[in-house]
Design an enzyme around this catalytic site. Structure first.
Site, PDB file in Angstrom:
ATOM      1  N   HIS A  53     -83.298  -4.253  26.440  1.00 55.34           N
ATOM      2  CA  HIS A  53     -82.199  -3.707  25.634  1.00 55.34           C
ATOM      3  C   HIS A  53     -80.844  -4.165  26.180  1.00 55.34           C
ATOM      4  O   HIS A  53     -79.938  -3.363  26.421  1.00 55.34           O
ATOM      5  CB  HIS A  53     -82.266  -2.175  25.570  1.00 55.34           C
ATOM      6  N   ASP A  98     -85.539   1.136  15.638  1.00 59.35           N
ATOM      7  CA  ASP A  98     -85.198   0.394  16.857  1.00 59.35           C
ATOM      8  C   ASP A  98     -85.525   1.187  18.120  1.00 59.35           C
ATOM      9  O   ASP A  98     -85.517   2.424  18.116  1.00 59.35           O
ATOM     10  CB  ASP A  98     -83.687   0.139  16.915  1.00 59.35           C
ATOM     11  N   ASP A  99     -85.741   0.450  19.194  1.00 61.57           N
ATOM     12  CA  ASP A  99     -85.739   0.935  20.596  1.00 61.57           C
ATOM     13  C   ASP A  99     -87.072   1.468  21.115  1.00 61.57           C
ATOM     14  O   ASP A  99     -87.180   1.745  22.301  1.00 61.57           O
ATOM     15  CB  ASP A  99     -84.660   2.010  20.850  1.00 61.57           C
ATOM     16  N   HIS A 157     -83.914   5.080  14.663  1.00 59.04           N
ATOM     17  CA  HIS A 157     -84.366   4.792  16.027  1.00 59.04           C
ATOM     18  C   HIS A 157     -85.597   5.625  16.364  1.00 59.04           C
ATOM     19  O   HIS A 157     -85.605   6.829  16.110  1.00 59.04           O
ATOM     20  CB  HIS A 157     -83.254   5.118  17.034  1.00 59.04           C
ATOM     21  N   HIS A 197     -86.412  -6.852  20.179  1.00 51.67           N
ATOM     22  CA  HIS A 197     -85.118  -6.191  20.444  1.00 51.67           C
ATOM     23  C   HIS A 197     -84.762  -6.389  21.924  1.00 51.67           C
ATOM     24  O   HIS A 197     -84.204  -5.491  22.546  1.00 51.67           O
ATOM     25  CB  HIS A 197     -85.267  -4.713  20.077  1.00 51.67           C
TER      26      HIS A 197
END
Ligand SMILES: [Zn+2]
Length: 205
Positions: free
Chosen positions: A88, A33-34, A174, A84
């Site tokens: 964020h 993620d991210d 991540h 995503h």
């Protein structure tokens, strides 16, 4: 409360989301993620390629806009792209329509595989329903490695995976500045260990 493995009560809040895949198959689903960011994503891509593993990257569109070559490279190397949100954003702080707009804005850039993961794990159930109705799959997780936590060492993160992994686990890492130093210390070993245990690595079809 066990943070690494979400309690059933959270899973019941979002019954249409994916938390764990087939519990009869020795398979796991790696997710990152991210990202994408140059400090983390290329390293992870190389580790995955060395071990011939495919994964799913839940990208923040703001990052993908800054580093479009990384978005392209993730795709070119055969991984899945998930959405995503653009910035964020937190699912409980936005009206549902604005939240969905942020997802759709991100989607114009990401052209994802219609997989969505809400930042921080929070999503308005109405948003969940609406995105489902629009053909999205909402992907939560079976294990949060907490690779972002500065209270955990690389060894403890590896142990989180060892302790909680089971058939069908969706595992969350991540590709972020907070986690990359630890991933460099433990990701290759963790993935080799999973392979040694007989797990196969899958992506969402
Ligand atoms: Zn996130």
């Amino acid at each position: 409360m066990i943070i690494e493995q979400p309690a059933e009560v959270f899973r019941w809040l979002y019954p249409n989301a994916l938390w764990r895949m087939d519990r009869n198959k020795k398979e796991v689903y790696l997710t990152f993620d991210d990202g994408p960011i140059p400090e983390a994503t290329p390293y992870i891509l190389d580790v995955l390629e060395n071990l011939d593993i495919k994964a799913t990257f839940f990208m923040v569109a703001d990052n993908a806009q800054r580093y479009p070559h990384l978005l392209n490279e993730v795709r070119a190397r055969g991984h899945r792209v998930g959405n995503h949100t653009f910035h964020h954003i937190h699912g409980l702080m936005y009206p549902w329509a604005a939240y969905i707009n942020n997802v759709l804005l991100a989607e114009e850039l990401l052209q994802s595989d219609k997989l969505f993961r809400p930042p921080h794990g929070w999503i308005n159930p109405k948003v969940c329903q609406k995105l489902n109705a629009m053909g999205w799959r909402i992907v939560m997780w079976d294990i949060v490695t907490r690779d972002y936590s500065n209270r955990l060492t690389a060894d403890q993160i590896l142990n989180n995976v060892r302790k909680y992994v089971r058939n069908g686990s969706i595992i969350t890492f991540h590709d972020s500045l907070k986690s990359i130093d630890k991933l460099k210390l433990m990701l290759p070993e963790t993935l080799s260990w999973l392979k040694g245990q007989g797990y196969e690595f899958k992506v969402f079809d």
